[in-house]
Design a protein around this motif. Structure first.
Motif, PDB file in Angstrom:
ATOM      1  N   CYS A  41       0.759  -1.261   0.019  1.00  0.00           N
ATOM      2  CA  CYS A  41       0.048   0.086   0.097  1.00  0.00           C
ATOM      3  C   CYS A  41       0.946   1.365  -0.116  1.00  0.00           C
ATOM      4  CB  CYS A  41      -0.804  -0.006   1.256  1.00  0.00           C
ATOM      5  SG  CYS A  41      -2.295  -1.401   1.253  1.00  0.00           S
ATOM      6  N   PRO A  42       0.419   2.228  -0.454  1.00  0.00           N
ATOM      7  CA  PRO A  42       1.042   3.689  -0.453  1.00  0.00           C
ATOM      8  C   PRO A  42       1.258   4.081   0.872  1.00  0.00           C
ATOM      9  CG  PRO A  42      -0.767   3.616  -2.265  1.00  0.00           C
ATOM     10  CD  PRO A  42      -0.868   2.392  -1.313  1.00  0.00           C
ATOM     11  N   ILE A  43       2.327   4.947   1.238  1.00  0.00           N
ATOM     12  CA  ILE A  43       2.513   5.442   2.449  1.00  0.00           C
ATOM     13  C   ILE A  43       2.610   7.007   2.293  1.00  0.00           C
ATOM     14  CG2 ILE A  43       4.416   5.677   4.199  1.00  0.00           C
ATOM     15  CD1 ILE A  43       3.069   2.944   4.398  1.00  0.00           C
ATOM     16  N   ILE A  44       2.059   7.583   3.217  1.00  0.00           N
ATOM     17  CA  ILE A  44       2.217   9.085   3.504  1.00  0.00           C
ATOM     18  C   ILE A  44       2.748   9.416   4.738  1.00  0.00           C
ATOM     19  CG2 ILE A  44       0.953  11.165   3.713  1.00  0.00           C
ATOM     20  CD1 ILE A  44      -1.659   9.892   2.299  1.00  0.00           C
ATOM     21  N   GLU A  45       4.231   9.878   4.731  1.00  0.00           N
ATOM     22  CA  GLU A  45       4.876  10.143   5.863  1.00  0.00           C
ATOM     23  C   GLU A  45       4.444  11.517   6.525  1.00  0.00           C
ATOM     24  OE1 GLU A  45       8.961   9.244   5.892  1.00  0.00           O
ATOM     25  OE2 GLU A  45       8.884   7.889   4.006  1.00  0.00           O
ATOM     26  N   LYS A  46       4.495  11.744   7.757  1.00  0.00           N
ATOM     27  CA  LYS A  46       4.084  12.669   8.513  1.00  0.00           C
ATOM     28  C   LYS A  46       5.671  13.413   8.607  1.00  0.00           C
ATOM     29  CE  LYS A  46       0.641  10.654  11.486  1.00  0.00           C
ATOM     30  NZ  LYS A  46       0.167  10.080  12.672  1.00  0.00           N
ATOM     31  N   PRO A  47       5.625  14.604   8.833  1.00  0.00           N
ATOM     32  CA  PRO A  47       4.658  15.779   8.206  1.00  0.00           C
ATOM     33  C   PRO A  47       4.219  15.758   6.751  1.00  0.00           C
ATOM     34  CG  PRO A  47       6.590  16.921   8.688  1.00  0.00           C
ATOM     35  CD  PRO A  47       6.891  15.314   9.133  1.00  0.00           C
ATOM     36  N   PHE A  48       3.029  15.828   6.468  1.00  0.00           N
ATOM     37  CA  PHE A  48       2.597  15.867   5.082  1.00  0.00           C
ATOM     38  C   PHE A  48       2.042  17.049   4.671  1.00  0.00           C
ATOM     39  CE2 PHE A  48      -0.594  14.086   7.700  1.00  0.00           C
ATOM     40  CZ  PHE A  48      -1.626  15.095   7.819  1.00  0.00           C
ATOM     41  N   THR A  49       2.004  17.227   3.372  1.00  0.00           N
ATOM     42  CA  THR A  49       1.384  18.715   2.924  1.00  0.00           C
ATOM     43  C   THR A  49       0.106  18.342   1.981  1.00  0.00           C
ATOM     44  OG1 THR A  49       2.519  18.426   0.764  1.00  0.00           O
ATOM     45  CG2 THR A  49       3.817  19.547   2.604  1.00  0.00           C
ATOM     46  N   PRO A  50      -0.642  19.126   1.759  1.00  0.00           N
ATOM     47  CA  PRO A  50      -1.912  18.898   1.137  1.00  0.00           C
ATOM     48  C   PRO A  50      -1.604  18.250  -0.249  1.00  0.00           C
ATOM     49  CG  PRO A  50      -2.139  20.834   2.078  1.00  0.00           C
ATOM     50  CD  PRO A  50      -0.792  20.627   2.355  1.00  0.00           C
ATOM     51  N   GLU A  51      -0.307  18.686  -0.837  1.00  0.00           N
ATOM     52  CA  GLU A  51       0.154  18.150  -2.190  1.00  0.00           C
ATOM     53  C   GLU A  51       0.249  16.673  -1.818  1.00  0.00           C
ATOM     54  OE1 GLU A  51       0.989  18.051  -6.173  1.00  0.00           O
ATOM     55  OE2 GLU A  51      -0.215  19.241  -5.012  1.00  0.00           O
ATOM     56  N   ASP A  52       0.997  16.304  -1.064  1.00  0.00           N
ATOM     57  CA  ASP A  52       1.304  15.031  -0.744  1.00  0.00           C
ATOM     58  C   ASP A  52      -0.139  13.968  -0.743  1.00  0.00           C
ATOM     59  OD1 ASP A  52       3.967  15.493  -0.461  1.00  0.00           O
ATOM     60  OD2 ASP A  52       3.958  15.596   1.685  1.00  0.00           O
ATOM     61  N   ILE A  53      -0.980  14.552  -0.159  1.00  0.00           N
ATOM     62  CA  ILE A  53      -2.459  14.055   0.084  1.00  0.00           C
ATOM     63  C   ILE A  53      -3.100  13.735  -1.586  1.00  0.00           C
ATOM     64  CG2 ILE A  53      -4.660  13.991   1.088  1.00  0.00           C
ATOM     65  CD1 ILE A  53      -2.493  13.541   3.125  1.00  0.00           C
ATOM     66  N   ARG A  54      -2.947  14.910  -2.061  1.00  0.00           N
ATOM     67  CA  ARG A  54      -3.690  14.818  -3.442  1.00  0.00           C
ATOM     68  C   ARG A  54      -2.956  13.734  -4.095  1.00  0.00           C
ATOM     69  NH1 ARG A  54      -2.509  16.691  -8.245  1.00  0.00           N
ATOM     70  NH2 ARG A  54      -0.616  17.545  -7.509  1.00  0.00           N
ATOM     71  N   LEU A  55      -1.735  13.821  -4.186  1.00  0.00           N
ATOM     72  CA  LEU A  55      -0.925  12.879  -5.222  1.00  0.00           C
ATOM     73  C   LEU A  55      -1.542  11.363  -4.695  1.00  0.00           C
ATOM     74  CD1 LEU A  55       2.619  14.016  -5.212  1.00  0.00           C
ATOM     75  CD2 LEU A  55       1.041  14.311  -7.034  1.00  0.00           C
ATOM     76  N   VAL A  56      -1.412  11.113  -3.625  1.00  0.00           N
ATOM     77  CA  VAL A  56      -2.061   9.557  -3.229  1.00  0.00           C
ATOM     78  C   VAL A  56      -3.309   9.457  -3.468  1.00  0.00           C
ATOM     79  CG1 VAL A  56      -2.418   8.127  -1.254  1.00  0.00           C
ATOM     80  CG2 VAL A  56      -0.267   9.433  -1.324  1.00  0.00           C
ATOM     81  N   THR A  57      -4.329  10.455  -3.380  1.00  0.00           N
ATOM     82  CA  THR A  57      -5.667  10.201  -3.401  1.00  0.00           C
ATOM     83  C   THR A  57      -5.736   9.973  -4.881  1.00  0.00           C
ATOM     84  OG1 THR A  57      -6.148  12.509  -3.669  1.00  0.00           O
ATOM     85  CG2 THR A  57      -6.356  11.448  -1.391  1.00  0.00           C
ATOM     86  N   ASP A  58      -5.247  10.735  -5.865  1.00  0.00           N
ATOM     87  CA  ASP A  58      -5.328  10.712  -7.481  1.00  0.00           C
ATOM     88  C   ASP A  58      -4.831   9.165  -7.501  1.00  0.00           C
ATOM     89  OD1 ASP A  58      -6.406  12.955  -7.392  1.00  0.00           O
ATOM     90  OD2 ASP A  58      -4.388  13.989  -8.162  1.00  0.00           O
ATOM     91  N   LEU A  59      -4.078   8.688  -7.153  1.00  0.00           N
ATOM     92  CA  LEU A  59      -3.342   7.372  -7.581  1.00  0.00           C
ATOM     93  C   LEU A  59      -4.187   6.310  -7.166  1.00  0.00           C
ATOM     94  CD1 LEU A  59      -1.006   5.510  -8.247  1.00  0.00           C
ATOM     95  CD2 LEU A  59      -0.332   5.514  -5.907  1.00  0.00           C
ATOM     96  N   LEU A  60      -4.885   6.300  -5.745  1.00  0.00           N
ATOM     97  CA  LEU A  60      -5.639   5.290  -5.439  1.00  0.00           C
ATOM     98  C   LEU A  60      -7.121   5.335  -6.150  1.00  0.00           C
ATOM     99  CD1 LEU A  60      -5.248   5.084  -1.604  1.00  0.00           C
ATOM    100  CD2 LEU A  60      -4.234   3.500  -3.427  1.00  0.00           C
ATOM    101  N   CYS A  61      -7.649   6.643  -6.508  1.00  0.00           N
ATOM    102  CA  CYS A  61      -9.035   6.793  -6.941  1.00  0.00           C
ATOM    103  C   CYS A  61      -8.659   6.411  -8.393  1.00  0.00           C
ATOM    104  CB  CYS A  61      -9.430   8.254  -6.949  1.00  0.00           C
ATOM    105  SG  CYS A  61      -9.909   8.578  -5.335  1.00  0.00           S
ATOM    106  N   ASP A  62      -7.544   6.731  -9.181  1.00  0.00           N
ATOM    107  CA  ASP A  62      -7.568   6.327 -10.599  1.00  0.00           C
ATOM    108  C   ASP A  62      -7.457   4.873 -10.644  1.00  0.00           C
ATOM    109  OD1 ASP A  62      -7.653   8.920 -11.289  1.00  0.00           O
ATOM    110  OD2 ASP A  62      -5.665   9.265 -11.690  1.00  0.00           O
ATOM    111  N   ASP A  63      -6.595   4.047  -9.885  1.00  0.00           N
ATOM    112  CA  ASP A  63      -6.499   2.760  -9.873  1.00  0.00           C
ATOM    113  C   ASP A  63      -7.836   1.835  -9.720  1.00  0.00           C
ATOM    114  OD1 ASP A  63      -3.821   3.032 -10.395  1.00  0.00           O
ATOM    115  OD2 ASP A  63      -2.967   2.519  -8.051  1.00  0.00           O
ATOM    116  N   ALA A  64      -8.584   2.673  -8.769  1.00  0.00           N
ATOM    117  CA  ALA A  64      -9.888   1.951  -8.305  1.00  0.00           C
ATOM    118  C   ALA A  64     -10.622   2.107  -9.426  1.00  0.00           C
ATOM    119  CB  ALA A  64     -10.553   2.597  -7.109  1.00  0.00           C
ATOM    120  N   ALA A  65     -10.854   3.279  -9.963  1.00  0.00           N
ATOM    121  CA  ALA A  65     -11.476   3.480 -11.259  1.00  0.00           C
ATOM    122  C   ALA A  65     -11.225   2.553 -12.413  1.00  0.00           C
ATOM    123  CB  ALA A  65     -11.516   4.846 -11.855  1.00  0.00           C
ATOM    124  N   ALA A  66     -10.035   2.081 -12.793  1.00  0.00           N
ATOM    125  CA  ALA A  66      -9.391   1.152 -13.613  1.00  0.00           C
ATOM    126  C   ALA A  66      -9.865  -0.102 -13.450  1.00  0.00           C
ATOM    127  CB  ALA A  66      -7.889   1.343 -13.874  1.00  0.00           C
TER     128      ALA A  66
END
Length: 659
Positions: free
Chosen positions: A634-659
């Motif tokens: 699974c992807p990992i988001i390391e603290k401290p994170f930024t909104p950009e970190d969250i956006r990249l992970v959500t795009d990856l997971l949502c795109d994979d799920a949609a595919a």
């Protein structure tokens, strides 16, 4: 007794008298011509050999008595003279039995010309025979002892030097020749003082020999001592010395056993270095655990500070057009965000240094890497009064490399330069220059200082493991060796440049520019960015830190997600059972059901959702967390994170799920 004459007998003057003399002689008697052929023999001779005259007369000594007897005869005849007959003793084993005989050889010289030799033999008495046997046995024993002695001395691993009472060398074995560089022929006859005794010790050595010759006490005989010895090339080596004396006074001999201590001392030094390296590794391991704990404790509040500062700045900027006071709020929020980001980068550097993992190559920008190194060391450089100048163009081509490993190399080199300058008077300067060699497809980075430089005597050793010139507790001697290994694993080189007048040490890093691989990475990144799609979906946030969960919720809402928060793994199971989620962000460590347990439950109950979950953590150093992350993928988001970190992970997971 009759004298027997062979058919080929030559006329001899006074033959009748000679026959009478032979008959009267006791024991065996024979007459040999100058060619050592038998011309006359008496009956006693024939009886002793158990032979007839046909087997003897006209035959050579070698044919009758054998080659050994013939050799003795020839040697004796060469020394014959009228006044000095020759005697020889032989051991015979014939018809008369085994015994020793003594033969007297006299020349037969009628008219002054030798025509032959008269040989008369008699058996030795028992006492004489025993004496001769003892003498020969003693001689053989002596030869055997000499052979054994020579074999032992020649094959000895230690140096063996034998000297007489005057200090002259009488034995110098091969080990001594190999160690001190003198041949045996050169050493024999010379004084040991001029060969291997250091100049300042020769007077003491000579006075000791004089005292021993005079009957005085010896200071080193029978003891083991360590001292220095001189070699043929003038160098000095440490040796262990043990001396034994044979005899006393002017006829004494001294045997010195010398052992070269260099291998033993080098081995001891290596053991000490390895022990120190092990101690340093244990300290580093303890430091890594400490950094992991500190980083974990810092990451949560830093995540909140960074996220809230970003939110504050964006909110203030949205109201700045209505009220100018909000511009000041936005600036303050930006300053808080900048400071928090700097803290976060330092924490990430600590974690990268502490992690033990395989190299992970990706796109590396050298200007950014240099900035991060100097930012980490800024306080120490500033307080040491060191000025750092950079000439690192922003348009340098990127590298395909492991960012953490290159960071460690640059950090080591800058720290070494800083330590070299600490004892130097001002001004103290460090220079970092980077250039791209497009023709050779190489990127060069030079790190130099204006310190004392590297002495010529050790320039060839500074990259050796555990070699250091720093005081105890300051360095381990592995930094440069590790740095060179890391650079060479990237297909590059790390070298110490030749010294320049008035300059200190200059280290040069040369790395390949892999344009094709970097372009492939960039295309993949751009493709992923182009494929990003933000959709209105439901997100489940699982974190026992309420403020972290709230911050994640606020970021996801801005990305168009409808968010629900669960404070434990058990709570998350209930939420999923009630309503599936399009995205799950889950902490790894939580009470009442941690992240791995929740993931295992999800794999059984809702396996289709395991490709929609990412884990948020401030510590991925634990072996349990490492194994779980590797197992789940699974992807990992390391603290401290930024909104950009969250956006990249959500795009990856949502795109994979949609595919």
């Amino acid at each position: 007794m009759n004298i027997q004459q062979g058919a080929t007998q030559a006329p001899v003057t006074g033959g009748a008298l000679l026959q009478a003399l032979f008959d009267a002689m006791p024991g065996r008697a024979a007459f040999l011509d100058v060619e050592l052929r038998y011309r006359y023999v008496n009956r006693e001779f024939l009886l002793a050999l158990g032979a007839t005259e046909d087997c003897v007369i006209g035959k050579f000594v070698e044919d009758v008595l054998g080659a050994q007897a013939a050799s003795l005869y020839k040697a004796a005849i060469q020394n014959l003279s009228a006044n000095a007959p020759q005697r020889l003793r032989r051991f015979v084993d014939d018809a008369s039995g085994a015994r020793w005989i003594e033969e007297e050889l006299r020349p037969f010289t009628p008219g002054g010309v030798m025509q032959g030799v008269v040989c008369v033999a008699r058996p030795l008495a028992d006492a004489e025979q025993q004496c001769e046997s003892d003498r020969l046995e003693l001689l053989e024993s002596h030869r055997t002892r000499e052979a054994i002695h020579a074999a032992v001395v020649d094959s000895a691993l230690d140096c063996i030097v034998v000297i007489d009472a005057q200090g002259r060398v009488v034995e110098f074995n091969p080990a001594a020749s190999a160690t001190f560089g003198y041949s045996r022929e050169h050493a024999i006859g010379r004084t040991v003082a001029e060969l291997i005794v250091p100049v300042e010790m020769r007077e003491h050595h000579n006075s000791g020999l004089e005292r021993f010759r005079a009957g005085g006490p010896a200071s080193v005989i029978g003891q083991r001592v360590e001292l220095e010895a001189t070699c043929a090339d003038g160098s000095r080596i440490p040796v262990e010395l043990a001396i034994t004396a044979v005899g006393s006074g002017p006829s004494a001999l001294f045997t010195a056993h010398l052992r070269d201590l260099r291998p033993a001392r080098e081995a001891q030094t290596q053991i000490e270095r390895q022990r120190e390296a092990l101690y340093q590794n244990e300290k580093l391991a303890a430091l890594g655990s400490l950094l992991a704990g500190v980083a974990h404790e810092l990451n949560n509040p830093l995540s909140i500070v960074i996220g809230q500062a970003l939110m504050l700045r964006e909110a203030a900027q949205s109201h700045a057009s209505f009220d100018t006071h909000f511009e000041e709020f936005a600036e303050r929020g930006a300053k808080i965000e900048t400071a928090a980001n700097r803290c976060a980068r330092i924490v990430k550097v600590f974690l990268a240094m502490a992690r033990q993992r395989e190299a992970e190559r990706g796109r590396v920008e050298i200007p950014d890497l240099v900035e991060r190194v100097l930012e980490l060391l800024s306080y120490g450089l500033r307080t040491a009064g060191i000025e750092v100048t950079k000439d690192v163009p922003a348009d340098l081509p990127p590298l395909l490399a492991d960012s953490d490993q290159l960071h460690q190399v640059l950090l080591n080199l800058v720290v070494n330069a800083k330590q070299a300058l600490e004892a130097q008077p001002a001004p103290r300067r460090i220079s970092i220059v980077a250039r791209a060699d497009q023709a050779a497809q190489k990127l060069d980075v030079h790190i130099s200082d204006n310190g004392p430089g590297v002495p010529d005597a050790i320039r060839n050793r500074i990259f050796d493991p555990f070699f250091t010139t720093k005081p105890q507790g300051v360095g381990t001697g592995i930094g440069l060796a590790v740095s060179r290994g890391l650079i060479e694993s990237h297909g590059g080189s790390l070298t110490l440049e030749p010294p320049q007048p008035g300059a200190g040490a200059v280290f040069a890093i040369r790395l390949p520019i892999d344009a094709v691989s970097i372009e492939s990475v960039a295309v993949a990144e751009n493709t992923a960015t182009a494929a990003q799609r933000i959709k209105q979906r439901r997100a489940l946030i699982v974190d026992d830190e309420v403020e972290i969960a709230g911050l994640l919720g606020e970021i996801l809402r801005r990305l168009g997600f409808d968010c629900e928060i669960a404070t434990s793994g058990d709570h998350a199971k209930q939420a999923i059972a009630a309503r599936p989620a399009d995205l799950i962000l889950c902490d790894i460590r939580m009470p009442n059901g941690d992240g791995p347990a929740f993931y295992d439950w999800l794999s059984v109950e809702h396996p289709q959702m395991t490709n929609r979950i990412a884990f948020v953590t401030g510590d991925v150093l634990g072996p349990g967390a490492d194994r779980f992350i590797a197992r789940s993928g699974c992807p990992i988001i390391e603290k401290p994170f930024t909104p950009e970190d969250i956006r990249l992970v959500t795009d990856l997971l949502c795109d994979d799920a949609a595919a």
